[in-house]
Structure formats: structure tokens, C-alpha cells
Design an enzyme around this catalytic site. Structure first.
Site, PDB file in Angstrom:
ATOM      1  CE1 TYR A  64     -33.917  16.213   3.769  1.00 52.51           C
ATOM      2  CE2 TYR A  64     -33.180  18.399   3.118  1.00 52.51           C
ATOM      3  CZ  TYR A  64     -33.962  17.584   3.918  1.00 52.51           C
ATOM      4  OH  TYR A  64     -34.783  18.141   4.871  1.00 52.51           O
ATOM      5  CE  LYS A  96     -30.692  24.644   1.867  1.00 49.44           C
ATOM      6  NZ  LYS A  96     -31.001  23.323   1.337  1.00 49.44           N
ATOM      7  CG  ASP A 127     -34.469  19.752  -4.853  1.00 47.78           C
ATOM      8  OD1 ASP A 127     -34.399  21.003  -4.791  1.00 47.78           O
ATOM      9  OD2 ASP A 127     -34.629  19.029  -3.853  1.00 47.78           O
TER      10      ASP A 127
HETATM   11  C1  LIG Z   1     -32.311  22.502   1.646  1.00 48.44           C
HETATM   12  C2  LIG Z   1     -32.886  21.651   0.574  1.00 48.44           C
HETATM   13  C3  LIG Z   1     -34.259  21.309   0.539  1.00 48.44           C
HETATM   14  C4  LIG Z   1     -35.195  21.694   1.641  1.00 48.44           C
HETATM   15  O1  LIG Z   1     -35.363  23.064   1.748  1.00 48.44           O
HETATM   16  P1  LIG Z   1     -35.966  23.649   3.146  1.00 48.44           P
HETATM   17  O2  LIG Z   1     -36.046  25.110   2.883  1.00 48.44           O
HETATM   18  O3  LIG Z   1     -35.023  23.248   4.207  1.00 48.44           O
HETATM   19  O4  LIG Z   1     -37.302  23.038   3.316  1.00 48.44           O
HETATM   20  C5  LIG Z   1     -34.711  20.592  -0.541  1.00 48.44           C
HETATM   21  N1  LIG Z   1     -33.888  20.206  -1.542  1.00 48.44           N
HETATM   22  C6  LIG Z   1     -32.580  20.500  -1.532  1.00 48.44           C
HETATM   23  C7  LIG Z   1     -31.724  20.077  -2.675  1.00 48.44           C
HETATM   24  C8  LIG Z   1     -32.029  21.219  -0.464  1.00 48.44           C
HETATM   25  O5  LIG Z   1     -30.719  21.476  -0.464  1.00 48.44           O
END
Ligand SMILES: *Cc1c(COP(=O)(O)O)cnc(C)c1O
Length: 466
Positions: A181, A304, A276
Site C-alpha cells: 500500500y 507516520k 516507501d
Molecule cells: C500509511 C502509509 C502510506 C500513506 O500515508 P498517509 O499519511 O496515510 O497518507 C503510504 N505508504 C505506506 C507504506 C504507508 O504505510
């Protein structure tokens, strides 16, 4: 600060936990017996009201509790590892706001620095010294990036990183992995098409087919699929993007060898590699998964933890790659509230504490132990559960198999999770409301809370498997 807490996790303490878990409770072992407490009347009322204002009553879909039972909890307060809801129920929290709160809720130093900062105003739309301070703290302690740009969410970081990769390479296609994701970025809300086609099919309405077609989706942990996709499309592909620690669809831990193979293939085919690290960054170590595996990607995204509970994201790379970003270069990317000083303060006060000696060693050790206790108990009971974990992330996998790909997750495990989630709430333990979500342990999870949670897990699993 929390070092003393961790020291208690000595061998004898381990015995204590195991005693608690295996039911040999003595007078010396003061375990509070679990009560069935929870009434969700006020949460239910507020949820009904919220439905009038927000689609599905929420501002982010998974909060609606669709995969588990009952109305979502409306939380009014978080302190250390404890959440308090509007009905005054308390829970040991393993969701931790979906990952940002590696120090737990309401960390005193973070709170104080935020309050001190906000006294001077909330936002100026100019550069600030605090932005420099957080930037320096990160770059001085992370050898995998030389420059970075702050944004306001993980999604924004990923979206900007994709644009950067396309701008640098002059190519359009993106290769992603099924089960990773990357936020709600148009071209990444895509799953594998059926049959032989590897072109993506969008998983959300409102995404033009032409966007989805620019994305190629392949399985994780599959060298042949990766090589085939690169051989065929490298000349049109800007980048491969991966969660190096895939933690949004279960915890699909990859072999280091696969990640190294991915790095080598991208280099060979002249395609950029994006890690990511919105979830893994600052979580498995200060340098995230890049540092954990010792692999240098071309671009890294963060979110995060980087904002310490405030809305912050970032992307970083070498000076050369980052020189393509406006105003130095031709890739445009901007943000009214980017590097907001109050958010920078929360990030700074958080990351500073992560750099204290043994911070990660202690937290990661606690997590390993916590997972092992569950795993041992499951084994003793003959239940098919494994507890994959890395750093301070864990996942309850309702299978004995090691799972590295999204298609290996069994749907029936999710039915078990639904029962488990409900029983845990009754016993004052909060997990993210879906069996595909991982759990997080924070530095604020003390022994008492962990023992309480383990006891609750034991009781709840007994009901799941009854
Ligand atoms: C949480 C997350 C996102 C999205 O971040 P948001 O702050 O919710 O937009 C993208 N990539 C990864 C791997 C994530 O865990």
C-alpha cells in the site's frame, strides 16, 4: 526514561509472563483478571451523529470498523499505551494511531515542545529554524539520503516521489507489488489484472483507466515476474516502488536476498528504486528498512513516525536526484503547510528520543518477546497461528506457513480475527480493526500493560478456537 522498563524484561520476567500466560498464577504474580467491561453507548451515539457529516461516519475508511463488529470507538484521550474512549473504557493500544506513535500517546517531551512552539503561532508560510533542525537531525543520522523535502502526509510523499522519478527519467510507467500500500495515490490504487496481463486495474472508482495502465503490478517475492516485467518494460518505466517491509496487508516480510535482487535488477535496467518507508521509516531503526537491510534505494518516502503524531511526510534522495525538484529543478511540488513549525516540533522531539542509546534494541527486544509468548502459547494449544514480527511491528497470521505474498493470506483467518478483535475489546485491548493490519509496540508499553494484553490474548484466542 524507558530503559528501566525494558531492563525488567530479564529472564526471570520472561518466566513471569509465561507463568501468567500459561495460567500458573500465584499470589506473587499479580495479574488482574479480565473483566468484561465494555459498553459502547456513547461511541455508538457519536457514530450515528458522525454519519450525518461524513461518508460512512468517518474521515478514513478503515476507522469505520467494517471488518470487525460494533461501532468504532470514539477516543477522547491517549496516554502512554492506554486509550480512553467516550464511554470511559480503557484499552492497551496496539494500533498507535496506525504507526506514528512509537513513543506512545502524549509523550511528555513531545507535548511540551509542541506547546512551547505553538505559543509563537501555528503557521507562517515561510522557512523556519525548526524545519532546519528536523532536516539536519534526519540527514545527519541517515546515510541513505542527502536531501529531503517535507510534505504533509505519506500519500503526498509517495505521490511526489513518483513525479520525481518520472521527471528524472523522462519515463512514465511504474512497477508496484501486489499487497503493498502506498497511500491513495491514483496510479498506485491498482491491483494486478487478470490473466497474463500485468497492467494494473484500478481498485477505486474515479481513476482513469489510462492512469492504471501506466502501472504494472507483480507479486512480491517473485524474481521471475520482476525480471520479466523489467525486461519487457524497462525502456518505459521510471521506477519500481516497494514497501521494503510490506506491513499494510499483513506483514509480508521479504528475504533480504529478494530486496537485493530488486536493487540489482533496477540498476541493471536503469530504473529508479523507491523504498516507501512511510511505515518502516524510523520504526525498525532510525534508518528504516534501508538501514536494516543495508540496501541503498534511489528515493525514500517517509510519513507516520516522522511527524511524531502530527501530519508530516517527506521524501529524500541523493543531492543529484533532489536537484530536480522546484525551485532548483523542473519537477514542481509545493505545500501551503509543508514543514509546519508545530508539526516539525512534534517530529523533532520524537526523533531525538529515538536516537538515545539502545532505544531500538530495547523496543525491538520487547516486541520479539511479546510475539514469542503468543507464538509459544499457540503452539502449546495446537493452534495454527504464527506471529511474524520485525522491529516493533507484529502481525497475527492465522496460518503456520511463512507468508511472503498477498495471495497466500487465507480469508478464513479474517473471520477468526473478527471474533478475536471483539473479545479483546471486552478485555481492554485495542488492535487495529482489521486482520490485515499489523500491531505496533511503543516505548510506552510497560510490563503491566503487556502482561495484561497477553493474558487477554490468551483468553480471547481460547474463545476463537473453542
Ligand atoms: C500509511 C502509509 C502510506 C500513506 O500515508 P498517509 O499519511 O496515510 O497518507 C503510504 N505508504 C505506506 C507504506 C504507508 O504505510
Amino acid at each position: 526514561m524507558s530503559a528501566c522498563i525494558f531492563k525488567l524484561f530479564s529472564y526471570s520476567y520472561r518466566i513471569l509472563i509465561q507463568k501468567a500466560i500459561f495460567g500458573f498464577r500465584s499470589n506473587q504474580v499479580k495479574i488482574q483478571f479480565m473483566q468484561k467491561i465494555i459498553k459502547r453507548e456513547k461511541s455508538a451515539e457519536l457514530f450515528e451523529e458522525a454519519k450525518q457529516y461524513f461518508p460512512g461516519g468517518v474521515n478514513s475508511p478503515v476507522r469505520a470498523f467494517k471488518s470487525v463488529s460494533g461501532p468504532p470507538l470514539f477516543i477522547k484521550k491517549g496516554d502512554s499505551c492506554i486509550l480512553t474512549d467516550e464511554d470511559d473504557n480503557q484499552y492497551v493500544d496496539f494500533c498507535c494511531s496506525w504507526g506514528p506513535l512509537i513513543l506512545g500517546h502524549n509523550n511528555p517531551r513531545v507535548r511540551e515542545f509542541v506547546i512551547e512552539t505553538v505559543k509563537d503561532g501555528t503557521s507562517f508560510g515561510t522557512p523556519t529554524k525548526l524545519g532546519n533542525q528536523l532536516g539536519k537531525l534526519i540527514l545527519d543520522n541517515n546515510k541513505y539520503i542527502e536531501k529531503l523535502r517535507f510534505v504533509s502526509s505519506g500519500t503526498e510523499a509517495v505521490m511526489s516521489a513518483l513525479r520525481l522519478a518520472r521527471g528524472v527519467t523522462g519515463k512514465n510507467k511504474v512497477i508496484k507489488f501486489e499487497g503493498c500500500y502506498h497511500g491513495h495515490v491514483d496510479s498506485l490504487l491498482v491491483k494486478a489484472g487478470s490473466g497474463l496481463a500485468t497492467f494494473g486495474v484500478s481498485t477505486s472508482a474515479g481513476i482513469p483507466e489510462s492512469f492504471a495502465k501506466e502501472t504494472i503490478v507483480i507479486p512480491l517475492d517473485d524474481r521471475a515476474a520482476l525480471s520479466a516485467a523489467l525486461e519487457k518494460y524497462a525502456s518505459e518505466t521510471a521506477c519500481v516502488i516497494i514497501e521494503p517491509i510490506p506491513a499494510n496487508n499483513g506483514l509480508l516480510l521479504q528475504d533480504k536476498e529478494f530486496l537485493q535482487f530488486l536493487r540489482d535488477e533496477c540498476t541493471k535496467h536503469n530504473v529508479l528504486l523507491i523504498f516507501d518507508e512511510v511505515i518502516s521509516g524510523f520504526r525498525v531503526g532510525f534508518e528504516g528498512a534501508a538501514g536494516y537491510y543495508g540496501i541503498q534505494p534511489d528515493i525514500i518516502t517517509y510519513g507516520k513516525i516522522i511527524g511524531g503524531g502530527m501530519p508530516v511526510g517527506a521524501y529524500g534522495a541523493s543531492k543529484e536526484i533532489m536537484s530536480h525538484i522546484a525551485p532548483d529543478g523542473a519537477v514542481y511540488q509545493a505545500g501551503t503547510l509543508s514543514a509546519n513549525p508545530v508539526a516539525m516540533a512534534a517530529g523533532y522531539a520524537t526523533l531525538q528520543q529515538l536516537l538515545l542509546p539502545n532505544f531500538y534494541e530495547n523496543l525491538n527486544h520487547t516486541t520479539k518477546l511479546f510475539a514469542k509468548v503468543i507464538q509459544d502459547f499457540a503452539e502449546k494449544m495446537g493452534w495454527e497461528i504464527t506471529v511474524p514480527n520485525i522491529g516493533s511491528i507484529f502481525w497475527l497470521n492465522f496460518s503456520k506457513e511463512r507468508i511472503t505474498r498477498a495471495d497466500q493470506i487465507q480469508a478464513e483467518g479474517m473471520e477468526k480475527f473478527k471474533v478475536l478483535h471483539h473479545e479483546l475489546l471486552q478485555r481492554g485491548v485495542y488492535l487495529g480493526p482489521s486482520g490485515y493490519e499489523v500491531g505496533f509496540i511503543s516505548a510506552a508499553h510497560d510490563n503491566d500493560s503487556l502482561v495484561k494484553a497477553l493474558t487477554a490474548l490468551q483468553e480471547s484466542l481460547e474463545i476463537v478456537y473453542k
